[in-house]
Scaffold this motif. Structure first.
Motif, PDB file in Angstrom:
ATOM      1  N   ASN A 214       0.819  -1.221   0.000  1.00  0.00           N
ATOM      2  CA  ASN A 214       0.000   0.000   0.000  1.00  0.00           C
ATOM      3  C   ASN A 214       0.854   1.274   0.000  1.00  0.00           C
ATOM      4  O   ASN A 214       0.753   2.082   0.923  1.00  0.00           O
TER       5      ASN A 214
ATOM      6  N   LYS B 231      -1.049   4.521   0.503  1.00  0.00           N
ATOM      7  CA  LYS B 231      -1.848   4.775   1.703  1.00  0.00           C
ATOM      8  C   LYS B 231      -1.060   4.669   3.002  1.00  0.00           C
ATOM      9  O   LYS B 231      -1.340   5.385   3.953  1.00  0.00           O
TER      10      LYS B 231
ATOM     11  N   ASP C 264      -4.620  12.837  14.733  1.00  0.00           N
ATOM     12  CA  ASP C 264      -5.816  12.628  13.903  1.00  0.00           C
ATOM     13  C   ASP C 264      -5.416  12.144  12.509  1.00  0.00           C
ATOM     14  O   ASP C 264      -6.017  11.238  11.943  1.00  0.00           O
TER      15      ASP C 264
ATOM     16  N   GLU D 133      -4.552   8.499  12.667  1.00  0.00           N
ATOM     17  CA  GLU D 133      -5.549   7.576  13.229  1.00  0.00           C
ATOM     18  C   GLU D 133      -6.363   6.981  12.084  1.00  0.00           C
ATOM     19  O   GLU D 133      -7.461   7.422  11.781  1.00  0.00           O
ATOM     20  N   ASP D 134      -5.757   6.003  11.441  1.00  0.00           N
ATOM     21  CA  ASP D 134      -6.343   5.473  10.217  1.00  0.00           C
ATOM     22  C   ASP D 134      -5.841   4.044  10.014  1.00  0.00           C
ATOM     23  O   ASP D 134      -4.677   3.758  10.279  1.00  0.00           O
ATOM     24  N   PRO D 135      -6.709   3.142   9.564  1.00  0.00           N
ATOM     25  CA  PRO D 135      -6.274   1.760   9.414  1.00  0.00           C
ATOM     26  C   PRO D 135      -5.144   1.594   8.395  1.00  0.00           C
ATOM     27  O   PRO D 135      -4.396   0.636   8.465  1.00  0.00           O
ATOM     28  N   TYR D 136      -5.020   2.525   7.469  1.00  0.00           N
ATOM     29  CA  TYR D 136      -3.956   2.411   6.474  1.00  0.00           C
ATOM     30  C   TYR D 136      -2.715   3.220   6.838  1.00  0.00           C
ATOM     31  O   TYR D 136      -1.605   2.716   6.798  1.00  0.00           O
ATOM     32  N   ARG D 137      -2.882   4.478   7.192  1.00  0.00           N
ATOM     33  CA  ARG D 137      -1.727   5.381   7.290  1.00  0.00           C
ATOM     34  C   ARG D 137      -0.717   4.950   8.354  1.00  0.00           C
ATOM     35  O   ARG D 137       0.481   4.993   8.127  1.00  0.00           O
TER      36      ARG D 137
ATOM     37  N   PHE E 108      -1.694   2.113  10.876  1.00  0.00           N
ATOM     38  CA  PHE E 108      -1.926   0.769  11.410  1.00  0.00           C
ATOM     39  C   PHE E 108      -1.686  -0.353  10.409  1.00  0.00           C
ATOM     40  O   PHE E 108      -1.993  -1.499  10.686  1.00  0.00           O
ATOM     41  N   ARG E 109      -1.103  -0.048   9.234  1.00  0.00           N
ATOM     42  CA  ARG E 109      -0.598  -1.127   8.379  1.00  0.00           C
ATOM     43  C   ARG E 109       0.682  -1.699   8.978  1.00  0.00           C
ATOM     44  O   ARG E 109       1.147  -2.758   8.560  1.00  0.00           O
TER      45      ARG E 109
ATOM     46  N   HIS F 106       2.779  -3.831  11.134  1.00  0.00           N
ATOM     47  CA  HIS F 106       2.533  -5.013  11.943  1.00  0.00           C
ATOM     48  C   HIS F 106       3.789  -5.397  12.723  1.00  0.00           C
ATOM     49  O   HIS F 106       3.990  -6.563  13.059  1.00  0.00           O
TER      50      HIS F 106
ATOM     51  N   LYS G 128       1.326   5.133  18.920  1.00  0.00           N
ATOM     52  CA  LYS G 128       0.170   4.336  19.358  1.00  0.00           C
ATOM     53  C   LYS G 128      -0.111   4.585  20.838  1.00  0.00           C
ATOM     54  O   LYS G 128      -1.272   4.747  21.235  1.00  0.00           O
TER      55      LYS G 128
ATOM     56  N   MET H 163      -1.917   7.760  21.259  1.00  0.00           N
ATOM     57  CA  MET H 163      -3.312   7.638  20.804  1.00  0.00           C
ATOM     58  C   MET H 163      -4.152   6.947  21.871  1.00  0.00           C
ATOM     59  O   MET H 163      -5.291   7.340  22.122  1.00  0.00           O
TER      60      MET H 163
ATOM     61  N   THR I 207      -7.872   8.240   2.466  1.00  0.00           N
ATOM     62  CA  THR I 207      -7.601   7.627   3.764  1.00  0.00           C
ATOM     63  C   THR I 207      -8.240   8.512   4.824  1.00  0.00           C
ATOM     64  O   THR I 207      -8.778   9.573   4.501  1.00  0.00           O
TER      65      THR I 207
ATOM     66  N   HIS J 246     -10.340   6.859  10.546  1.00  0.00           N
ATOM     67  CA  HIS J 246     -10.386   7.105  11.994  1.00  0.00           C
ATOM     68  C   HIS J 246     -10.828   5.927  12.835  1.00  0.00           C
ATOM     69  O   HIS J 246     -11.549   6.093  13.802  1.00  0.00           O
TER      70      HIS J 246
ATOM     71  N   GLY K 143      -8.406   3.095  13.165  1.00  0.00           N
ATOM     72  CA  GLY K 143      -7.226   2.227  13.298  1.00  0.00           C
ATOM     73  C   GLY K 143      -6.928   1.830  14.732  1.00  0.00           C
ATOM     74  O   GLY K 143      -6.719   0.659  15.033  1.00  0.00           O
ATOM     75  N   LEU K 144      -6.961   2.813  15.634  1.00  0.00           N
ATOM     76  CA  LEU K 144      -6.557   2.556  17.015  1.00  0.00           C
ATOM     77  C   LEU K 144      -7.497   1.568  17.694  1.00  0.00           C
ATOM     78  O   LEU K 144      -7.048   0.634  18.353  1.00  0.00           O
TER      79      LEU K 144
END
Lengths: 231, 115
Positions: free
Chosen positions: A158, A161, A188, A191-195, A197-198, A200, A223, A226, B7, B10, B12-13
């Motif tokens: 990705n 992203k 903020d 806080e995104d599944p891609y930016r 939290f990809r 691992h 993290k 957050m 993207t 909001h 992810g956490l």
């Protein structure tokens, strides 16, 4: 000294190929970049970037025997022959070992890599206590060579992203800066599944960083912050 | 259609944290069952059903299964996000996985309170 070098010239080649080179050279304590420059005297068509030749500019990042690194700070004596040199993985090849870093820098710019402070500029510098300043150690030293980000599978899958380890290390560099006033916006933004939290936590980034920095730790600290703000 | 990379979902956490918490629940239950079985002189059908006769154990088992399903959802979604590029196919797989996991929840309750 034997080399296998990735060659590709989009104007003349249908597909990339590996070219063998043999260099008569006593390595001693010379670096890989020294050998590459001698090879270029043999064959001036080999394309690679270099500038400071001492691990400061980050231009000569490449994949050396399967591992990303800077040619200028990689001693030849540590490399198994034939030394296989390829461009950084996961980025478009412009020619030979030269890759297009646009996507990498786009992600870097997306985290706003500059101090955001709306107070009127003081007469002198914006001062920090030595303790606050120490928070930036291990973050500001990044030279943006791209070794870490291009060794990260999440970035390969990705690149458009996921910010990537280098960008996230710099994101934390400004989050950790006591003079910066945009912490909430920065969190903020990530806080995104891609930016963010990809990631691992496989730590390829830590493994290859030529400056021995730790993007994984910085990502962990983002993290933590957050979590802290939601509980 | 406008082809822009978007993207900023909001969430992810929340999922990252949930994945860690559900992992802890699964470890606790696994250790509990392992220790219980190791302490039995013999293990057979009666020991196994005896363990789940207690409503507290049933509830703990259900908590374990719910954690497993939520954990699996996040993991599967991560894989789909990495490897399935068209958003419509991604949505389809997401919905299928969620529905399957919901069925598993109903099935789990039936099994735990049915024996």
């Amino acid at each position: 000294m034997k080399f296998k070098i990735y060659r590709y010239n989009p104007d003349t080649d249908v597909s990339p190929y590996m070219q063998d080179y043999d260099l008569k050279f006593e390595a001693g304590d010379a670096m890989l970049l020294d050998a590459l420059m001698m090879l270029r005297e043999q064959d001036d068509s080999i394309g690679f970037r270099k500038s400071c030749r001492e691990g400061v500019c980050g231009s000569d990042a490449m994949n050396i025997n399967g591992r990303n690194g800077l040619a200028c700070v990689t001693p030849l004596s540590t490399l198994k022959q034939p030394i296989e040199i390829r461009p950084l993985p996961g980025l478009p090849v412009i020619r030979d070992l030269i890759v297009d870093m646009s996507q990498f820098f786009k992600q870097y710019h997306s985290i706003k890599p500059y101090l955001v402070n709306n107070d009127p500029p003081p007469e002198t510098e914006r001062l920090q206590s030595p303790k606050d300043r120490a928070e930036l150690d291990g973050l500001y030293e990044c030279i943006l060579c791209g070794c870490c980000t291009t060794s990260c599978p999440s970035f390969w899958w990705n690149p458009d992203k996921f910010v990537g380890p280098a960008g996230l290390l710099q994101a934390y560099r400004f989050i950790a800066d006591t003079r910066d006033q945009a912490t909430a916006e920065r969190l903020d933004n990530l806080e995104d599944p891609y930016r963010l939290f990809r990631c691992h936590t496989i730590m390829n980034c830590v493994d290859v960083c030529p400056k021995e920095l730790n993007p994984t730790e910085a990502i962990g600290k983002i993290k933590d912050m957050m979590v802290k703000r939601i509980v | 259609m406008l082809n822009r990379v978007v993207t900023g979902a909001h969430y992810g956490l929340r999922d990252w944290l949930a994945q860690r918490i559900t992992a802890v629940v699964m470890v606790l239950f696994t250790v509990f069952v392992a220790v219980y079985l190791l302490l039995q002189p013999t293990v057979g059908y009666d020991v196994w059903t005896g363990l789940f006769a207690d409503d507290v154990v049933r509830s703990f088992a259900l908590l374990f299964l719910l954690s497993l399903f939520y954990h699996a959802w996040i993991g599967v979604r991560d894989i789909v996000m990495d490897y399935v590029k068209p958003a419509s196919v991604r949505l389809l797989i997401h919905v299928a996985v969620i529905l399957a996991l919901l069925l598993y929840v109903i099935w789990s309750v039936q099994i735990l309170w049915g024996v």
